[in-house]
Scaffold this motif. Structure first.
Motif, PDB file in Angstrom:
ATOM      1  N   SER A  48       0.826  -1.209   0.000  1.00  0.00           N
ATOM      2  CA  SER A  48       0.000   0.000   0.000  1.00  0.00           C
ATOM      3  C   SER A  48       0.860   1.260   0.000  1.00  0.00           C
ATOM      4  N   TYR A  49       2.002   1.224   0.675  1.00  0.00           N
ATOM      5  CA  TYR A  49       2.895   2.381   0.674  1.00  0.00           C
ATOM      6  C   TYR A  49       3.640   2.507  -0.652  1.00  0.00           C
ATOM      7  N   THR A  50       4.012   1.384  -1.247  1.00  0.00           N
ATOM      8  CA  THR A  50       4.638   1.420  -2.566  1.00  0.00           C
ATOM      9  C   THR A  50       3.676   2.053  -3.564  1.00  0.00           C
ATOM     10  N   GLU A  51       2.419   1.642  -3.532  1.00  0.00           N
ATOM     11  CA  GLU A  51       1.412   2.207  -4.426  1.00  0.00           C
ATOM     12  C   GLU A  51       1.206   3.693  -4.162  1.00  0.00           C
ATOM     13  N   MET A  52       1.177   4.065  -2.873  1.00  0.00           N
ATOM     14  CA  MET A  52       0.989   5.466  -2.507  1.00  0.00           C
ATOM     15  C   MET A  52       2.124   6.319  -3.075  1.00  0.00           C
ATOM     16  N   LEU A  53       3.358   5.861  -2.935  1.00  0.00           N
ATOM     17  CA  LEU A  53       4.503   6.636  -3.423  1.00  0.00           C
ATOM     18  C   LEU A  53       4.555   6.674  -4.945  1.00  0.00           C
ATOM     19  N   ASN A  54       4.193   5.581  -5.609  1.00  0.00           N
ATOM     20  CA  ASN A  54       4.128   5.589  -7.076  1.00  0.00           C
ATOM     21  C   ASN A  54       3.100   6.604  -7.567  1.00  0.00           C
ATOM     22  N   GLU A  55       1.939   6.611  -6.938  1.00  0.00           N
ATOM     23  CA  GLU A  55       0.892   7.565  -7.310  1.00  0.00           C
ATOM     24  C   GLU A  55       1.358   8.997  -7.046  1.00  0.00           C
ATOM     25  N   ALA A  56       2.011   9.214  -5.920  1.00  0.00           N
ATOM     26  CA  ALA A  56       2.500  10.551  -5.578  1.00  0.00           C
ATOM     27  C   ALA A  56       3.547  11.024  -6.584  1.00  0.00           C
ATOM     28  N   ARG A  57       4.453  10.128  -7.011  1.00  0.00           N
ATOM     29  CA  ARG A  57       5.463  10.502  -8.011  1.00  0.00           C
ATOM     30  C   ARG A  57       4.801  10.887  -9.327  1.00  0.00           C
ATOM     31  N   GLN A  58       3.774  10.128  -9.734  1.00  0.00           N
ATOM     32  CA  GLN A  58       3.064  10.441 -10.980  1.00  0.00           C
ATOM     33  C   GLN A  58       2.410  11.827 -10.910  1.00  0.00           C
ATOM     34  N   ILE A  59       1.801  12.131  -9.790  1.00  0.00           N
ATOM     35  CA  ILE A  59       1.155  13.440  -9.617  1.00  0.00           C
ATOM     36  C   ILE A  59       2.205  14.546  -9.632  1.00  0.00           C
ATOM     37  N   ALA A  60       3.309  14.347  -8.917  1.00  0.00           N
ATOM     38  CA  ALA A  60       4.369  15.354  -8.859  1.00  0.00           C
ATOM     39  C   ALA A  60       4.961  15.603 -10.246  1.00  0.00           C
ATOM     40  N   VAL A  61       5.194  14.544 -11.014  1.00  0.00           N
ATOM     41  CA  VAL A  61       5.745  14.698 -12.368  1.00  0.00           C
ATOM     42  C   VAL A  61       4.756  15.436 -13.256  1.00  0.00           C
ATOM     43  N   LYS A  62       3.476  15.104 -13.162  1.00  0.00           N
ATOM     44  CA  LYS A  62       2.472  15.800 -13.979  1.00  0.00           C
ATOM     45  C   LYS A  62       2.460  17.289 -13.663  1.00  0.00           C
ATOM     46  N   ARG A  63       2.540  17.639 -12.404  1.00  0.00           N
ATOM     47  CA  ARG A  63       2.545  19.056 -12.020  1.00  0.00           C
ATOM     48  C   ARG A  63       3.810  19.753 -12.519  1.00  0.00           C
ATOM     49  N   MET A  64       4.949  19.051 -12.471  1.00  0.00           N
ATOM     50  CA  MET A  64       6.192  19.613 -12.995  1.00  0.00           C
ATOM     51  C   MET A  64       6.078  19.846 -14.503  1.00  0.00           C
TER      52      MET A  64
END
Length: 104
Positions: A48-64
Motif C-alpha cells: 500500500s505504501y509502494t502504491e501510494m509513493l508511485n501515485e504521488a510521483r506520478q502526480i508530482a511529475v504531472k505538475r512539474m
C-alpha cells in the motif's frame, strides 16, 4: 514532453527557461495504515505504501510537466525526485528539473 535525468539533451542546442517543480503530499487511509503496521511484524514489502509513493510521483511529475508547458518548454532536464515523511502515514514527494526550449 521529454524528461531526462541527465543535464543536457544529446545532439541539440537549447535555451534554459528555468527551474520547474511539482509537489504533492499523499496519505493512505487508516485501515491501510493499520495493516501496514501489522506487516512490520512479519517483514516484507508494504504494497500500500509502494502504491501510494508511485501515485504521488506520478502526480508530482504531472505538475512539474504542466509548469514546464506553461513556460513553453520542450523538455525538462536534470529531473530529480525528493521525498520526506510529513507525518505518520503521509509523505511529500517533489519532482524538479530545468525546463528547456530545444532550438535545433
Amino acid at each position: 514532453m521529454k524528461l531526462l535525468s541527465i543535464e543536457y539533451v544529446p545532439g541539440t542546442e537549447y535555451e534554459a527557461l528555468g527551474m520547474v517543480k511539482g509537489a504533492v503530499v499523499q496519505t493512505k487511509n487508516f485501515g491501510k495504515d493499520f495493516m501496514a503496521g501489522m506487516k512490520t511484524l512479519v517483514g516484507g514489502e508494504i504494497v500500500s505504501y509502494t502504491e501510494m509513493l508511485n501515485e504521488a510521483r506520478q502526480i508530482a511529475v504531472k505538475r512539474m510537466v504542466d509548469e514546464a508547458k506553461e513556460l513553453g518548454a520542450d523538455a525538462v532536464i536534470g529531473v530529480r525526485y525528493g521525498s520526506s515523511q510529513v507525518m505518520q502515514g503521509a509523505a511529500e514527494v517533489i519532482a524538479y528539473g530545468t525546463a528547456v526550449k530545444i532550438l535545433t
